[in-house]
Design a protein around this motif. Structure first.
Motif, PDB file in Angstrom:
ATOM      1  N   ARG A 154      -5.545 -24.414  26.702  1.00  0.00           N
ATOM      2  CA  ARG A 154      -5.804 -25.818  26.353  1.00  0.00           C
ATOM      3  C   ARG A 154      -6.709 -26.449  27.404  1.00  0.00           C
ATOM      4  NH1 ARG A 154      -6.351 -29.238  22.180  1.00  0.00           N
ATOM      5  NH2 ARG A 154      -5.281 -31.230  22.432  1.00  0.00           N
ATOM      6  N   SER A 155      -6.458 -26.111  28.657  1.00  0.00           N
ATOM      7  CA  SER A 155      -7.289 -26.609  29.753  1.00  0.00           C
ATOM      8  C   SER A 155      -8.724 -26.128  29.609  1.00  0.00           C
ATOM      9  CB  SER A 155      -6.716 -26.136  31.093  1.00  0.00           C
ATOM     10  OG  SER A 155      -7.609 -26.378  32.158  1.00  0.00           O
ATOM     11  N   LEU A 156      -8.900 -24.855  29.235  1.00  0.00           N
ATOM     12  CA  LEU A 156     -10.249 -24.306  29.095  1.00  0.00           C
ATOM     13  C   LEU A 156     -11.014 -24.945  27.952  1.00  0.00           C
ATOM     14  CD1 LEU A 156      -9.994 -20.479  29.781  1.00  0.00           C
ATOM     15  CD2 LEU A 156     -10.836 -22.301  31.267  1.00  0.00           C
ATOM     16  N   ASP A 157     -10.297 -25.345  26.914  1.00  0.00           N
ATOM     17  CA  ASP A 157     -10.955 -26.019  25.796  1.00  0.00           C
ATOM     18  C   ASP A 157     -11.578 -27.329  26.279  1.00  0.00           C
ATOM     19  OD1 ASP A 157     -11.576 -26.191  22.947  1.00  0.00           O
ATOM     20  OD2 ASP A 157     -10.165 -27.865  22.908  1.00  0.00           O
ATOM     21  N   THR A 161     -15.719 -28.265  26.858  1.00  0.00           N
ATOM     22  CA  THR A 161     -16.348 -29.463  26.281  1.00  0.00           C
ATOM     23  C   THR A 161     -17.014 -30.295  27.362  1.00  0.00           C
ATOM     24  OG1 THR A 161     -14.736 -29.530  24.473  1.00  0.00           O
ATOM     25  CG2 THR A 161     -15.914 -31.569  24.962  1.00  0.00           C
ATOM     26  N   ALA A 162     -16.308 -30.459  28.482  1.00  0.00           N
ATOM     27  CA  ALA A 162     -16.853 -31.252  29.584  1.00  0.00           C
ATOM     28  C   ALA A 162     -18.123 -30.607  30.141  1.00  0.00           C
ATOM     29  CB  ALA A 162     -15.804 -31.397  30.680  1.00  0.00           C
ATOM     30  N   LEU A 163     -18.098 -29.294  30.335  1.00  0.00           N
ATOM     31  CA  LEU A 163     -19.271 -28.607  30.881  1.00  0.00           C
ATOM     32  C   LEU A 163     -20.448 -28.695  29.921  1.00  0.00           C
ATOM     33  CD1 LEU A 163     -20.339 -26.880  33.225  1.00  0.00           C
ATOM     34  CD2 LEU A 163     -19.565 -24.848  31.984  1.00  0.00           C
ATOM     35  N   GLY A 175     -20.423 -22.598  24.937  1.00  0.00           N
ATOM     36  CA  GLY A 175     -19.678 -22.461  23.694  1.00  0.00           C
ATOM     37  C   GLY A 175     -18.267 -21.971  23.921  1.00  0.00           C
ATOM     38  N   ARG A 176     -17.465 -22.055  22.871  1.00  0.00           N
ATOM     39  CA  ARG A 176     -16.066 -21.607  22.910  1.00  0.00           C
ATOM     40  C   ARG A 176     -15.849 -20.587  21.804  1.00  0.00           C
ATOM     41  NH1 ARG A 176     -13.846 -27.373  21.774  1.00  0.00           N
ATOM     42  NH2 ARG A 176     -15.816 -27.360  20.661  1.00  0.00           N
ATOM     43  N   SER A 229     -24.920 -26.467  21.942  1.00  0.00           N
ATOM     44  CA  SER A 229     -23.909 -26.520  22.984  1.00  0.00           C
ATOM     45  C   SER A 229     -22.669 -27.258  22.488  1.00  0.00           C
ATOM     46  CB  SER A 229     -24.460 -27.217  24.227  1.00  0.00           C
ATOM     47  OG  SER A 229     -23.693 -26.895  25.368  1.00  0.00           O
ATOM     48  N   GLY A 230     -21.508 -26.778  22.920  1.00  0.00           N
ATOM     49  CA  GLY A 230     -20.245 -27.358  22.485  1.00  0.00           C
ATOM     50  C   GLY A 230     -19.685 -26.715  21.240  1.00  0.00           C
ATOM     51  N   HIS A 231     -20.439 -25.784  20.646  1.00  0.00           N
ATOM     52  CA  HIS A 231     -20.017 -25.151  19.396  1.00  0.00           C
ATOM     53  C   HIS A 231     -18.796 -24.257  19.615  1.00  0.00           C
ATOM     54  CE1 HIS A 231     -20.270 -23.481  15.413  1.00  0.00           C
ATOM     55  NE2 HIS A 231     -20.481 -22.261  15.863  1.00  0.00           N
ATOM     56  N   LYS A 232     -17.907 -24.225  18.634  1.00  0.00           N
ATOM     57  CA  LYS A 232     -16.739 -23.352  18.683  1.00  0.00           C
ATOM     58  C   LYS A 232     -16.864 -22.288  17.599  1.00  0.00           C
ATOM     59  CE  LYS A 232     -12.641 -25.123  19.368  1.00  0.00           C
ATOM     60  NZ  LYS A 232     -11.345 -25.832  19.152  1.00  0.00           N
TER      61      LYS A 232
END
Length: 262
Positions: A154-157, A161-163, A175-176, A229-232
């Motif tokens: 959860r922290s990595l999610d 997003t922040a990065l 990306g995630r 960027s930010g894509h999951k």
């Protein structure tokens, strides 16, 4: 493409490494088992495939990993943070102090360090992609026995997003990846450690779990084409789960665990 994958000797990390290599890309994997690393690199005949030891909890080793990748491949186009530890059979209070510390320092600190080292390099290059491997709990859903592990994911999610927002417009994509329920060495180990509980949920596990080599081609294709960027990237969507559950009411699913001695 020149691709770095942490935790690349087993599970989804290794399956991704194999998939990228078969497509003709240069791949570098790291892990902590020297014998496994040497055997994996040797199996590729020294062609476009490199392996080195790295404990991502140690910043100096992450920096050495970056330097080795540059020495072997010249640049890093994609960095995939896959290394992690999952202990999912105990409650938060039953989790040993050692397991607690190792999960937190590996899954959170280690991944964050890798992101920072990769991002600095890619900013200097003017391009690059960083992907963080998420897992159960990353969306905030609770699963029994996954209080600590789920919290790290959860922290990595949030961190991912922040990065992505901080690097917006820089040419560096963050990306995630949500690979779904993958049958890995860790999953098998946890199942054997709590066999009675696994047997109760075996039918459900056979419906939603996949082998790493089944998922890797899809994830690799999505990673390569990702330009936002930010894509999951998610393999196991809600629709896919629903369809599998419906099929499971009609047909008995193939047993995917007997080959592992379960």
């Amino acid at each position: 493409m020149n691709i770095v994958i942490t935790g690349g000797t087993k599970g989804i990390g290794r399956a991704l490494a194999e998939e990228f290599w078969q497509q003709g890309h240069q791949v570098l994997v790291c892990g902590q088992n020297s014998a496994e690393l040497q055997a994996l690199a040797k199996s590729k005949g020294g062609e476009r495939f490199y392996a080195t030891s790295c404990n991502i909890r140690e910043l100096a080793q992450v920096e050495s990993l970056r330097d080795f990748a540059l020495q072997q491949m010249g640049s890093i186009d994609i960095w995939i943070n896959n290394a992690g530890l999952a202990k999912t059979t105990n409650s938060i209070l039953q989790t040993s102090q050692q397991d607690l510390e190792t999960m937190v320092t590996t899954n959170i600190l280690g991944t964050m360090q890798c992101c920072r080292v990769a991002a600095v390099l890619m900013l200097a290059q003017g391009y690059g992609k960083i992907f963080n491997m998420l897992g159960g709990g990353s969306d905030g859903e609770y699963f029994a026995g996954m209080g600590v592990y789920g919290s790290t994911k959860r922290s990595l999610d949030y961190f991912s997003t922040a990065l992505a927002k901080e690097l917006a417009g820089s040419g560096v994509i963050v990306g995630r990846i949500r690979p779904g329920m993958i049958i890995t060495e860790g999953v098998v180990r946890e199942a054997k450690a709590d066999l009675a509980n696994f047997q109760r949920r075996r039918h459900f596990a056979n419906l939603i779990c996949d082998e790493p080599e089944t998922v890797a081609p899809y994830l690799a294709a999505e990673i390569l084409k990702c330009n936002k960027s930010g894509h999951k990237i998610a393999w196991l969507s809600s629709l896919k789960i629903s369809l599998r559950m419906l099929r499971g009411l009609v047909n008995k699913p193939q047993d995917k665990f007997s080959r592992y001695g379960l």
